[in-house]
Design a protein around this motif. Structure first.
Motif, PDB file in Angstrom:
ATOM      1  N   THR A  64      -7.798   3.539   5.197  1.00 12.02           N
ATOM      2  CA  THR A  64      -7.642   5.011   4.677  1.00 12.02           C
ATOM      3  C   THR A  64      -7.741   5.001   3.185  1.00 12.02           C
ATOM      4  O   THR A  64      -7.154   4.252   2.344  1.00 12.02           O
ATOM      5  CB  THR A  64      -6.125   5.545   5.296  1.00 12.02           C
ATOM      6  OG1 THR A  64      -5.229   4.277   4.971  1.00 12.02           O
ATOM      7  CG2 THR A  64      -6.395   5.709   6.597  1.00 12.02           C
ATOM      8  N   PRO A  65      -8.242   6.135   2.625  1.00 13.08           N
ATOM      9  CA  PRO A  65      -8.469   6.289   1.140  1.00 13.08           C
ATOM     10  C   PRO A  65      -7.131   6.440   0.453  1.00 13.08           C
ATOM     11  O   PRO A  65      -7.188   5.743  -0.732  1.00 13.08           O
ATOM     12  CB  PRO A  65      -9.131   7.625   0.977  1.00 13.08           C
ATOM     13  CG  PRO A  65      -9.949   7.899   2.385  1.00 13.08           C
ATOM     14  CD  PRO A  65      -8.967   7.119   3.291  1.00 13.08           C
ATOM     15  N   ILE A  66      -6.157   6.811   0.869  1.00 12.20           N
ATOM     16  CA  ILE A  66      -4.683   6.969   0.220  1.00 12.20           C
ATOM     17  C   ILE A  66      -4.290   5.485  -0.190  1.00 12.20           C
ATOM     18  O   ILE A  66      -3.664   5.234  -1.116  1.00 12.20           O
ATOM     19  CB  ILE A  66      -3.688   7.518   0.910  1.00 12.20           C
ATOM     20  CG1 ILE A  66      -2.504   7.785   0.272  1.00 12.20           C
ATOM     21  CG2 ILE A  66      -3.183   6.744   2.188  1.00 12.20           C
ATOM     22  CD1 ILE A  66      -1.570   8.693   0.935  1.00 12.20           C
ATOM     23  N   ASN A  67      -4.756   4.269   0.442  1.00 14.08           N
ATOM     24  CA  ASN A  67      -4.287   3.111   0.266  1.00 14.08           C
ATOM     25  C   ASN A  67      -4.981   2.540  -1.061  1.00 14.08           C
ATOM     26  O   ASN A  67      -4.849   1.157  -1.248  1.00 14.08           O
ATOM     27  CB  ASN A  67      -4.386   1.989   1.349  1.00 14.08           C
ATOM     28  CG  ASN A  67      -3.323   2.620   2.574  1.00 14.08           C
ATOM     29  OD1 ASN A  67      -2.334   2.772   1.847  1.00 14.08           O
ATOM     30  ND2 ASN A  67      -3.321   2.226   3.555  1.00 14.08           N
ATOM     31  N   ASP A  68      -6.257   3.298  -1.281  1.00 16.30           N
ATOM     32  CA  ASP A  68      -6.955   2.810  -2.617  1.00 16.30           C
ATOM     33  C   ASP A  68      -6.107   2.671  -3.984  1.00 16.30           C
ATOM     34  O   ASP A  68      -6.408   2.183  -4.804  1.00 16.30           O
ATOM     35  CB  ASP A  68      -8.250   3.549  -2.631  1.00 16.30           C
ATOM     36  CG  ASP A  68      -9.217   3.203  -1.772  1.00 16.30           C
ATOM     37  OD1 ASP A  68      -9.007   2.232  -0.818  1.00 16.30           O
ATOM     38  OD2 ASP A  68     -10.111   4.106  -1.363  1.00 16.30           O
TER      39      ASP A  68
ATOM     40  N   ASN B 249       0.849  -1.074  -0.232  1.00 17.00           N
ATOM     41  CA  ASN B 249      -0.070  -0.160  -0.163  1.00 17.00           C
ATOM     42  C   ASN B 249       0.963   1.147   0.002  1.00 17.00           C
ATOM     43  O   ASN B 249       2.145   1.328   0.034  1.00 17.00           O
ATOM     44  CB  ASN B 249      -1.049   0.006   1.228  1.00 17.00           C
ATOM     45  CG  ASN B 249      -0.211  -0.157   2.591  1.00 17.00           C
ATOM     46  OD1 ASN B 249       0.605   0.783   2.874  1.00 17.00           O
ATOM     47  ND2 ASN B 249      -0.493  -1.073   3.274  1.00 17.00           N
ATOM     48  N   VAL B 250      -0.046   2.394  -0.365  1.00 15.85           N
ATOM     49  CA  VAL B 250       1.026   3.579  -0.329  1.00 15.85           C
ATOM     50  C   VAL B 250       1.554   3.952   0.833  1.00 15.85           C
ATOM     51  O   VAL B 250       2.842   4.481   1.049  1.00 15.85           O
ATOM     52  CB  VAL B 250      -0.030   4.845  -0.765  1.00 15.85           C
ATOM     53  CG1 VAL B 250       0.574   5.988  -1.131  1.00 15.85           C
ATOM     54  CG2 VAL B 250      -0.578   4.466  -2.217  1.00 15.85           C
ATOM     55  N   GLU B 251       0.773   3.934   1.954  1.00 16.57           N
ATOM     56  CA  GLU B 251       1.346   4.480   3.195  1.00 16.57           C
ATOM     57  C   GLU B 251       2.698   3.620   3.931  1.00 16.57           C
ATOM     58  O   GLU B 251       3.626   4.356   4.139  1.00 16.57           O
ATOM     59  CB  GLU B 251       0.340   3.949   4.340  1.00 16.57           C
ATOM     60  CG  GLU B 251      -0.752   4.823   4.504  1.00 16.57           C
ATOM     61  CD  GLU B 251      -1.949   4.552   5.631  1.00 16.57           C
ATOM     62  OE1 GLU B 251      -2.670   5.320   5.789  1.00 16.57           O
ATOM     63  OE2 GLU B 251      -1.712   3.467   6.007  1.00 16.57           O
ATOM     64  N   SER B 252       2.794   2.369   3.419  1.00 14.87           N
ATOM     65  CA  SER B 252       4.144   1.447   3.822  1.00 14.87           C
ATOM     66  C   SER B 252       5.237   2.057   2.283  1.00 14.87           C
ATOM     67  O   SER B 252       6.360   1.962   2.826  1.00 14.87           O
ATOM     68  CB  SER B 252       3.734   0.046   3.601  1.00 14.87           C
ATOM     69  OG  SER B 252       3.304  -0.363   2.390  1.00 14.87           O
ATOM     70  N   MET B 253       4.711   2.332   1.478  1.00 11.75           N
ATOM     71  CA  MET B 253       5.696   2.794   0.452  1.00 11.75           C
ATOM     72  C   MET B 253       6.416   4.067   0.804  1.00 11.75           C
ATOM     73  O   MET B 253       7.484   4.408   0.588  1.00 11.75           O
ATOM     74  CB  MET B 253       5.106   3.019  -0.956  1.00 11.75           C
ATOM     75  CG  MET B 253       5.824   3.785  -1.966  1.00 11.75           C
ATOM     76  SD  MET B 253       4.869   4.274  -3.392  1.00 11.75           S
ATOM     77  CE  MET B 253       5.895   5.225  -4.567  1.00 11.75           C
TER      78      MET B 253
END
Length: 938
Positions: free
Chosen positions: A212-216, A138-142
């Protein structure tokens, strides 16, 4: 794909068989080829990308004299002038010098149009996706741990659990501290999705996590990420940008001779690392923990010609969590297009659809959940620690299905060579189907309970930006920009709830003996206009002046429009004639600016709640209203330097910042005789944040068959409540997170045992301020090794410290007399009749009648190995644009915690990513994972 192709549209010339340019782009120092470098004919705005051997070809060029530019991320652009005649085939090679600072890279976020890095006076964090080694789900872990000053804290190990994002700490007490999120210029929802809990009863009945929407957004679709960190840089976003802005740019097509396909196949495992004591490593949860299988498949294609370029992708992932019911499925499609509609008219369209299906095990502070009842053993809500009895809680069905559709279009009209207009329309639609059911016979709800919420959220963005570039003479240039933006958000929710079903089976809401329904609707409109001027002298002195003026439907009716000014200065000292080039590149910068945080939709208006009163209807006073209510205003000053030296082998980026938030929104008690018993938000408070950010990247060894790179990110943040206005000290969470004048935002407060390790009765210090709830210093370290045969080994870790956290889970177990592992030694003394040998801390924590929440406040310092990756290229011939690699990635493989932190994990919270403070409740920590990823490009 490089930044030029991401942000630049193409002019074209008529197709004709004329001259041809061909050549190779290489690294000047190493002589290695540079694949995916851009080669552009400036006058025609035509170009191509180099293949895997760094070679390129541009055909059908009309005879003439042209400037040809080669650029590549991390290198200085190089240009050559050529004269082409008909039918000529010219060999034109480029040697690029590395540029770790990236002064000529283009930045979009926070600027009125595309701007070179050298012109910007504020700090900009950048993540280039192609430079990341490991695979990420996902984007957060990126993003996590990549940029100094950006803190992404995980919240739990349940499937779909999103993280909390903080940029330079907390800038608000009453409003959100999540940054704004943009993708390809389109505003997205920043706040977490709703928590899947019933509309009545205890607010913790569910999994107590939020996605969280960022992880879409699918990481494989991302080209790069830009992060601007504070008000000095976010001014042009106005009344909602005080907490920073993250903008994600997705991949686009390119003008190449044939389509390029990219496929990824990933298999992996999710598992839990110990988070208890040596004797009880999983705190009695062992029978229910599992190793979950994960898999992911993706395919994309990019290509195009002079007139149309495209990028299309599809992604499917399926992941089992470590808890018995936890699963997470994601389906995603993306289609990005860019086209020339007329000679000076260009269109870019970005669209994506994601379906995210999550099933969770009931967990957190939920008396009808698995984890709480396992932790509390025979003192749980069924009075039994037997596995088969606790298994009953697995019948709790919790499902969340999120659908997301994002589409945006930008029309670029190049009215003249120095005059551009950009019109952007963006639409972000999200809906959630949140369902949960406890069947007939379920413990604590024997007649069954069912709820179903249908929630949707839309964001409509309209944006116009005009830019005019005026060069007075070779040394002096002015760039003027102007424009406006309006953002409209709508949120709607309809919830049905039913209880007391006639019997087992598949009930519906209508089959319950008691049914309730709820509906909510919210609309917020923000509009603003801005102007900006950049003064460029000799391409090394840059002064930027800007102003945004905003209105917002949430402002009080008497407030009016709000101005947000900014000024910044950038000086490329190393471009001076007196500078010794052997010293490298040096830039000095400074910035000052304002940004805001608007109040909630109904905070400024007087509201009444319709209620039943006996057999009649009535209105009850709710919010008193405040016609002068306005946004919180954050003013920020920052200074910094960017240095690249030792032949670009050492790069240093240093920033100092100071933020002052005035008109902070605090709740103030009202006069009861007015008929309004609740508090009212007022602009009365003042907060501050200050700190430093230091990024160091170095090439320790750089040889043809071996390289060693190291990186360090250091960020500090010291926050303080300067003024409470008319408000008294107050608790943010009902526990130990407080807002106190002169203390951090927030501070952890409670009674303290001053003699914890002495044998005897505890001595107390009342209302002691332990310290901040947010980390005061974060250190990220990374290293990578470039080994023979193209093999790369990398590792990345993160330390966070200086903060404190309250452990409600341990309190809840020990207060009930559970034989909890942190008190095993104390229980031995008690059972042996030697209670007089207990330390003051053990007497307070381990004797149920003495237990209080104050005794469970810990220093939350920790270090985690965020990522360990090994990438191996495979010897498969896939043509000039082809490549294949196999990557093994491990995440969260090792954790160190402060010795005074006895149990659980600092990255656990209460009810999800939206919590105002971080507290430990009955969750599991973020899981570890191990994945193998095959990537093939052809």
């Amino acid at each position: 794909m490089t930044l030029f192709f991401l942000n630049t549209t193409f002019n074209t010339t008529a197709f004709a068989q004329n001259a041809t340019l061909t050549g190779q782009v290489i690294d000047r120092q190493t002589g290695e080829s540079l694949p995916a470098a851009n080669v552009i004919i400036e006058e025609l705005q035509r170009g191509t990308a180099t293949d895997m051997d760094g070679e390129y070809t541009i055909e059908n060029i009309e005879p003439g004299t042209y400037t040809v530019i080669a650029n590549f991320i991390g290198y200085r652009a190089s240009e050559q002038t050529v004269e082409l005649s008909a039918d000529e085939v010219l060999q034109l090679d480029f040697e690029l010098q590395s540029d770790m600072i990236g002064l000529d890279q283009v930045v979009v976020t926070g600027q009125a149009g595309m701007t070179r890095q050298r012109e910007i006076g504020s700090s900009v964090g950048r993540i280039q996706a192609e430079n990341l080694i490991g695979s990420t789900s996902n984007v957060e872990s990126m993003i996590q741990g990549q940029v100094a000053g950006v803190n992404i804290m995980q919240t739990a190990g349940s499937s779909g659990a999103g993280g909390q994002i903080r940029i330079r700490g907390n800038v608000s007490v009453s409003m959100s501290n999540q940054p704004l999120i943009y993708i390809d210029g389109i505003r997205l929802r920043s706040e977490p999705y709703p928590n899947n809990v019933p509309p009545v009863g205890f607010a913790g009945r569910g999994a107590n996590v939020q996605s969280t929407p960022i992880n879409d957004i699918i990481p494989a679709d991302i080209e790069n990420v830009e992060i601007i960190k504070g008000a000095a840089a976010t001014t042009l976003y106005g009344s909602e940008a005080a907490a920073g802005v993250i903008q994600i740019f997705t991949k686009m097509g390119s003008n190449i001779d044939r389509p390029i396909w990219h496929a990824e196949v990933e298999q992996g495992a999710n598992f839990m690392r110990p988070f208890g004591t040596d004797e009880v490593p999983y705190i009695f949860l062992d029978p229910w923990l599992r190793t979950g299988h994960s898999q992911r498949y993706s395919m994309s294609v990019r290509g195009g010609d002079d007139r149309v370029q495209y990028y299309v992708s599809g992604n499917f992932s399926d992941s089992e969590g470590v808890l018995p019911n936890d699963t997470e499925d994601k389906y995603a499609l993306r289609a990005n297009f860019r086209s020339q509609l007329a000679e000076n008219l260009y269109l870019r369209v970005n669209s994506a659809y994601t379906r995210h299906a999550i099933i969770n095990t009931a967990s957190g502070n939920n008396a009808q959940g698995l984890t709480l009842n396992a932790y509390r053993q025979d003192q749980n809500y069924i009075g039994s620690s037997r596995i088969e009895d606790i298994d009953q809680f697995l019948d709790y069905d919790i499902q969340t299905n999120n659908n997301r559709f994002m589409v945006g279009g930008t029309l670029n009209y190049q009215q003249a060579s120095n005059l551009d207009h950009d019109f952007t329309v963006g639409y972000d639609y999200a809906d959630s189907d949140l369902f949960q059911q406890r069947p007939v016979g379920f413990p604590g709800a024997t007649q069954g309970i069912r709820s179903n919420q249908r929630w949707n959220y839309t964001t409509l963005t309209l944006d116009y930006t005009g830019t005019y570039n005026w060069r007075i003479n070779p040394d002096l240039r002015f760039n003027f920009a102007w424009g406006g933006e309006t953002v409209q958000t709508r949120e709607a929710s309809v919830t049905g709830h039913a209880e007391e079903f006639p019997g087992p089976g598949e009930p519906t809401l209508t089959s319950g003996a008691r049914t309730l329904s709820f509906e909510d609707r919210i609309r917020i409109i923000t509009g603003g206009f801005f102007g900006q001027s950049v003064i460029d002298f000799k391409d090394r002195y840059f002064l930027t002046l800007g102003l945004r003026v905003d209105g917002n439907s949430a402002f009080g009716e008497d407030l009016g429009l709000q101005p947000y000014p900014k000024v910044s200065f950038s000086y490329v000292l190393s471009d001076e004639s007196f500078w010794d080039n052997s010293l490298g590149t040096l830039r000095l910068r400074a910035a000052y600016g304002h940004a805001g945080r608007a109040p909630g939709a109904f905070d400024a208006v007087r509201t009444w709640s319709p209620v039943g009163w006996g057999e009649r209807v009535a209105y009850r006073a709710a919010n008193v209203g405040n016609p002068d209510l306005g946004p919180e205003r954050t003013k920020e000053t920052e200074f910094g330097i960017d240095l690249s030296t030792f032949n670009d082998r050492l790069n240093i980026d240093f920033t100092y910042y100071y933020q002052n938030t005035t008109d902070a929104l605090f709740n103030v008690r009202q006069i009861p005789s007015q008929g309004f018993l609740s508090s009212q938000l007022e602009n009365i408070g003042e907060l501050e944040n200050q700190g430093i950010e230091l990024t160091i990247n170095g090439k320790i060894v750089e040889r043809s068959n071996f390289g060693w790179n190291v990186g360090l990110n250091l960020a500090t943040n010291q926050s303080k409540v300067l003024d409470l206005g008319e408000a008294a000290n107050f608790s943010l969470d009902g526990n130990h997170g407080w807002i106190v004048e002169g203390q951090p935002v927030p501070v952890i407060r409670g009674d303290r045992i001053t003699n914890p390790n002495e044998i005897g009765e505890p001595n107390l210090e009342e209302n002691y301020h332990y310290g901040p709830n947010e980390p005061t210093h974060i250190i990220g370290i990374s290293t990578s090794f470039d080994l023979p045969y193209g093999i790369t080994l990398s590792a990345r870790g993160e330390y966070q410290g200086g903060h404190y956290i309250y452990d409600g889970a341990s309190l809840n177990t020990l207060a009930r007399g559970v034989q909890f592992p942190t008190c095993f030694d104390a229980f031995d003394l008690i059972n042996a009749g030697q209670s007089d040998q207990l330390t003051a801390l053990d007497r307070s924590r381990c004797i149920p009648t003495n237990v209080r929440s104050d005794w469970f406040i810990y220093p939350a310092d920790f270090f985690k190995l965020r990522e360990l990756s090994l990438r191996i290229p495979l010897p498969i011939d896939l043509g000039p644009h082809g490549s294949s690699t196999f990557t093994v990635t491990g995440r969260n493989l090792w954790t160190w915690k402060n010795s005074e932190f006895p149990i659980f994990d600092p990255e656990i919270t209460w009810r999800g990513a939206g919590d105002a403070t971080r507290q430990i409740f009955e969750h599991i920590p973020p899981a570890a994972s191990l994945t193998g990823t095959l990537r093939v490009t052809f």
